[in-house]
Scaffold this motif. Structure first.
Motif, short mmCIF file in Angstrom:
data_model
loop_
_atom_site.label_atom_id
_atom_site.label_comp_id
_atom_site.label_asym_id
_atom_site.label_seq_id
_atom_site.Cartn_x
_atom_site.Cartn_y
_atom_site.Cartn_z
N ASP A 262 36.98 46.01 -62.18
CA ASP A 262 35.72 45.51 -62.72
C ASP A 262 35.74 45.68 -64.22
N VAL A 263 35.21 44.69 -64.95
CA VAL A 263 35.13 44.80 -66.40
C VAL A 263 33.96 45.72 -66.76
N PRO A 264 34.24 46.84 -67.45
CA PRO A 264 33.16 47.76 -67.80
C PRO A 264 32.50 47.38 -69.12
N GLY A 265 31.19 47.21 -69.10
CA GLY A 265 30.45 46.99 -70.33
C GLY A 265 30.63 45.61 -70.94
N ASP A 266 30.19 45.46 -72.19
CA ASP A 266 30.18 44.17 -72.86
C ASP A 266 31.12 44.10 -74.05
N LEU B 207 35.14 38.14 -71.72
CA LEU B 207 34.91 38.74 -70.41
C LEU B 207 33.52 39.36 -70.40
N PHE B 208 32.82 39.19 -69.27
CA PHE B 208 31.48 39.72 -69.15
C PHE B 208 31.45 40.84 -68.11
N GLU B 209 30.50 41.75 -68.28
CA GLU B 209 30.31 42.79 -67.28
C GLU B 209 30.00 42.13 -65.94
N GLY B 210 30.69 42.55 -64.89
CA GLY B 210 30.58 41.90 -63.59
C GLY B 210 31.80 41.05 -63.27
N ASP B 211 32.55 40.64 -64.31
CA ASP B 211 33.82 39.95 -64.07
C ASP B 211 34.84 40.95 -63.50
N LYS B 212 35.85 40.40 -62.86
CA LYS B 212 36.99 41.20 -62.39
C LYS B 212 38.25 40.62 -63.01
N VAL B 213 39.15 41.49 -63.44
CA VAL B 213 40.43 41.03 -63.99
C VAL B 213 41.56 41.44 -63.04
N VAL B 214 42.46 40.51 -62.79
CA VAL B 214 43.62 40.77 -61.94
C VAL B 214 44.81 41.00 -62.87
N CYS B 215 45.51 42.11 -62.67
CA CYS B 215 46.52 42.56 -63.64
C CYS B 215 47.83 42.92 -62.95
N SER B 216 48.91 42.80 -63.71
CA SER B 216 50.22 43.23 -63.23
C SER B 216 50.61 44.53 -63.95
N PHE B 217 51.30 45.39 -63.22
CA PHE B 217 51.67 46.72 -63.73
C PHE B 217 52.78 46.62 -64.76
N LEU B 218 52.62 47.35 -65.85
CA LEU B 218 53.65 47.41 -66.89
C LEU B 218 54.30 48.79 -66.84
N GLU B 219 55.59 48.83 -66.53
CA GLU B 219 56.31 50.10 -66.43
C GLU B 219 56.27 50.87 -67.74
N PRO B 220 56.11 52.19 -67.69
CA PRO B 220 56.08 52.99 -68.93
C PRO B 220 57.31 52.79 -69.81
N THR B 221 58.47 52.56 -69.18
CA THR B 221 59.69 52.36 -69.98
C THR B 221 59.67 51.06 -70.77
N LEU B 222 58.71 50.17 -70.46
CA LEU B 222 58.62 48.89 -71.15
C LEU B 222 57.45 48.83 -72.13
N TRP B 223 56.72 49.94 -72.28
CA TRP B 223 55.54 49.90 -73.15
C TRP B 223 55.91 49.54 -74.59
N HIS C 42 41.78 46.94 -55.52
CA HIS C 42 40.68 46.74 -56.47
C HIS C 42 40.03 48.07 -56.83
N VAL C 43 39.84 48.29 -58.13
CA VAL C 43 39.20 49.52 -58.63
C VAL C 43 37.81 49.16 -59.14
N PRO C 44 36.77 49.36 -58.33
CA PRO C 44 35.41 49.01 -58.76
C PRO C 44 34.91 49.95 -59.84
#
Length: 275
Positions: free
Chosen positions: A143-147, A153-169, A102-104
């Motif tokens: 943490d969701v930054p700002g509004d 999504l609201f400030e204070g929410d947290k989003v759980v995410c999966s990594f996207l490889e650069p080769t797939l961007w 988690h990255v606060p």
């Protein structure tokens, strides 16, 4: 026999020697601050490559981590791919299960600036979720930054995410889906329009119409995470949402009234000066 990751690492090592990019296995080991004897054990199939050795080899010799882990793609990254790539540090549980880091909010500016320093990531909080989809691949939560993403999504929410490889961007980023975009100076949560094929850019689109869309170039991108779930500290009822909109409208009306009164006073003052 060593595992498939070690086998692919050995193939990359052998390719470096064939192309004379390293003079010998000993020189290769020393350049990565690794014992030549230990590397010899890996090359002979007697032990597996370590995560730390992989991290150093990817950083120094641009070994393609997608190839190392999956067998897909070229053995080595191109210069263009490497400009946007940084090695991810992952955290394992005692049972060798990869944890969600988690990255606060207070750590996000440092996170975007760090060049994959393992010690920084290792100090961040970690957790796991029971759903199987979070057991496969690498995940982060932010943490969701700002509004800028309200009312989704609201400030204070947290989003759980999966990594996207650069080769797939170029092929994997879907228009109008939400992503966490880590640039060289910021962490942003936005919907995205994929312009990589056209102009090597992404357009970041807020849900809050008070903010404007803007573009970032591939050269500024560090990481991209696909938003899969939201963790919110509360669940607003429809009545709460209606009251929120009502309060916003009331505040807007008060602002307009104040501005109207100020304009009237200004007009009166101008009339007096004219007389």
């Amino acid at each position: 026999m060593n595992n498939v990751v070690s086998q692919r690492f050995i193939k990359c090592h052998n390719k470096l020697r064939e192309e004379k990019r390293v003079r010998s296995s000993r020189q290769f080991a020393l350049s990565l601050e690794y014992l030549p004897q230990s590397l010899s054990e890996i090359l002979k199939g007697r032990r597996d490559v370590t995560i730390e050795l992989l991290r150093k080899a990817i950083a120094k010799y641009k070994m393609n981590p997608v190839y190392i882990m999956t067998g897909d793609g070229p053995m080595f990254m191109t210069e263009e791919t490497n400009q946007s790539f940084r090695v991810l540090t992952t955290i394992q549980s005692p049972n060798d299960e990869e944890l969600i880091v988690h990255v606060p909010l207070p750590a996000q500016s440092v996170y975007s600036a760090e060049l994959g320093d393992p010690s920084f990531v290792q100090d961040l909080p970690t957790f796991s979720l029971p759903d199987y989809k979070y057991k496969v691949g690498t995940h982060r939560s932010f943490d969701v930054p700002g509004d800028s993403m309200e009312p989704t999504l609201f400030e204070g929410d947290k989003v759980v995410c999966s990594f996207l490889e650069p080769t797939l961007w170029a092929s994997g980023i879907k228009d109008n889906y939400a992503y966490v975009i880590v640039t060289r100076s910021d962490v942003a949560v936005r919907r995205v329009k994929n312009l990589i094929e056209e102009s090597k850019e992404l357009e970041l689109i807020p849900d809050n119409k008070f903010y404007e869309s803007y573009r970032v170039s591939m050269a500024d991108l560090r990481e991209i995470w696909y938003v899969r779930a939201r963790i919110t500290p509360f669940l607003p009822s429809p009545q709460n949402i209606q009251r929120y909109v009502h309060d916003e409208m009331l505040g807007l009306k008060e602002t307009i009234d104040k501005q109207g009164k100020m304009i009237n006073r200004l007009s009166a003052a101008i009339d007096r000066l004219g007389n």
